[in-house]
Design an enzyme around this catalytic site. Sequence first.
Site, PDB file in Angstrom:
ATOM      1  N   ASN A   1     -16.103   7.175 -18.095  1.00 51.11           N
ATOM      2  CA  ASN A   1     -15.701   8.384 -18.787  1.00 51.11           C
ATOM      3  C   ASN A   1     -15.451   9.137 -17.793  1.00 51.11           C
ATOM      4  O   ASN A   1     -15.052  10.345 -18.276  1.00 51.11           O
ATOM      5  CB  ASN A   1     -16.546   8.668 -19.750  1.00 51.11           C
TER       6      ASN A   1
ATOM      7  N   ASN B   1     -22.523   9.533  -9.035  1.00 52.92           N
ATOM      8  CA  ASN B   1     -22.749   9.845 -10.787  1.00 52.92           C
ATOM      9  C   ASN B   1     -22.321   8.726 -11.495  1.00 52.92           C
ATOM     10  O   ASN B   1     -21.116   8.238 -11.614  1.00 52.92           O
ATOM     11  CB  ASN B   1     -21.719  10.995 -10.869  1.00 52.92           C
TER      12      ASN B   1
ATOM     13  N   ALA C   1     -23.291   7.512 -17.890  1.00 50.25           N
ATOM     14  CA  ALA C   1     -24.409   7.078 -18.890  1.00 50.25           C
ATOM     15  C   ALA C   1     -25.196   5.832 -18.459  1.00 50.25           C
ATOM     16  O   ALA C   1     -26.314   5.720 -18.806  1.00 50.25           O
ATOM     17  CB  ALA C   1     -23.452   6.427 -20.214  1.00 50.25           C
TER      18      ALA C   1
ATOM     19  N   HIS D   1     -28.896   6.069 -17.120  1.00 50.73           N
ATOM     20  CA  HIS D   1     -29.895   5.975 -18.260  1.00 50.73           C
ATOM     21  C   HIS D   1     -30.220   4.750 -18.724  1.00 50.73           C
ATOM     22  O   HIS D   1     -31.046   4.479 -19.460  1.00 50.73           O
ATOM     23  CB  HIS D   1     -29.488   6.989 -19.557  1.00 50.73           C
TER      24      HIS D   1
ATOM     25  N   ASP E   1     -31.517  -1.289  -8.940  1.00 45.30           N
ATOM     26  CA  ASP E   1     -32.019  -2.777  -8.000  1.00 45.30           C
ATOM     27  C   ASP E   1     -30.940  -2.529  -6.767  1.00 45.30           C
ATOM     28  O   ASP E   1     -31.219  -2.731  -5.653  1.00 45.30           O
ATOM     29  CB  ASP E   1     -31.768  -3.869  -8.752  1.00 45.30           C
TER      30      ASP E   1
ATOM     31  N   GLU F   1     -28.161  11.410  -6.004  1.00 52.40           N
ATOM     32  CA  GLU F   1     -27.623  11.192  -7.436  1.00 52.40           C
ATOM     33  C   GLU F   1     -26.825  12.654  -7.754  1.00 52.40           C
ATOM     34  O   GLU F   1     -27.407  13.667  -7.631  1.00 52.40           O
ATOM     35  CB  GLU F   1     -28.981  11.058  -8.312  1.00 52.40           C
TER      36      GLU F   1
ATOM     37  N   HIS G   1     -25.089  14.768 -11.162  1.00 50.54           N
ATOM     38  CA  HIS G   1     -24.546  15.234 -12.512  1.00 50.54           C
ATOM     39  C   HIS G   1     -23.920  16.428 -12.428  1.00 50.54           C
ATOM     40  O   HIS G   1     -24.642  17.376 -11.882  1.00 50.54           O
ATOM     41  CB  HIS G   1     -25.856  14.992 -13.435  1.00 50.54           C
TER      42      HIS G   1
ATOM     43  N   SER H   1     -23.426  18.069 -15.441  1.00 48.54           N
ATOM     44  CA  SER H   1     -24.598  18.626 -16.478  1.00 48.54           C
ATOM     45  C   SER H   1     -25.856  18.324 -15.999  1.00 48.54           C
ATOM     46  O   SER H   1     -25.847  17.633 -15.015  1.00 48.54           O
ATOM     47  CB  SER H   1     -24.331  18.125 -17.941  1.00 48.54           C
TER      48      SER H   1
ATOM     49  N   ARG I   1     -30.562  17.807 -22.236  1.00 42.27           N
ATOM     50  CA  ARG I   1     -29.949  17.569 -23.321  1.00 42.27           C
ATOM     51  C   ARG I   1     -30.664  16.473 -24.178  1.00 42.27           C
ATOM     52  O   ARG I   1     -31.808  16.561 -24.233  1.00 42.27           O
ATOM     53  CB  ARG I   1     -28.632  16.862 -22.696  1.00 42.27           C
TER      54      ARG I   1
ATOM     55  N   ARG J   1     -31.320  10.915 -22.475  1.00 40.80           N
ATOM     56  CA  ARG J   1     -30.492  11.243 -21.169  1.00 40.80           C
ATOM     57  C   ARG J   1     -31.772  11.694 -20.175  1.00 40.80           C
ATOM     58  O   ARG J   1     -31.294  11.938 -19.039  1.00 40.80           O
ATOM     59  CB  ARG J   1     -29.505  12.343 -21.240  1.00 40.80           C
TER      60      ARG J   1
END
Length: 144
Positions: free
Chosen positions: A12, A76, A79, A82, A89, A100, A102, A104, A109, A113
Amino acid sequence: MSNVVFVLNGPNLNLLGFREPTIYGNDTLDDIAGMLEDRARDLGLEIDMRQSNHEGHLVDWLHEAHFAQAKAVLLNAAAYTHTSVAILDAIKSIKVPVIEVHISDPVMREPFRHISYVEMGAVATVKGMGARGYVVALEKAAAL
Ligand code: DQA
């Protein structure tokens, strides 16, 4: 080690700029790629930016970053952050450091998440800084 930084984006994120702008802002993934290219030039790094809606592509690209001896991966996983033990792995299977990212702050949230499988393997996390967080993550990668 090469000077290439892989920037891997999950499901997305191709709709950034259109998708829930109150949460993710108005910058598109192309805008973010432009910001990263500009900063990378100053830092003497190269960007290899990709996006997929498919979990296995992200796993394959983490392996590819390893074989390309990339300097780092900015990930990033959206979804899949999570849910994906396969991505965790893969991160643990490679020598390339993963940062990592993100847009937001998922911890602010919904409870679903709050767990991050990516964080369990990443060397650092940048979250809640909007699109600029990608540039902050690149600066962290440059300093590794
Ligand atoms: C995201 C946060 C995730 O929880 C969400 O599923 C995304 C985007 C972010 O960049 O803020 O798709 O990774």
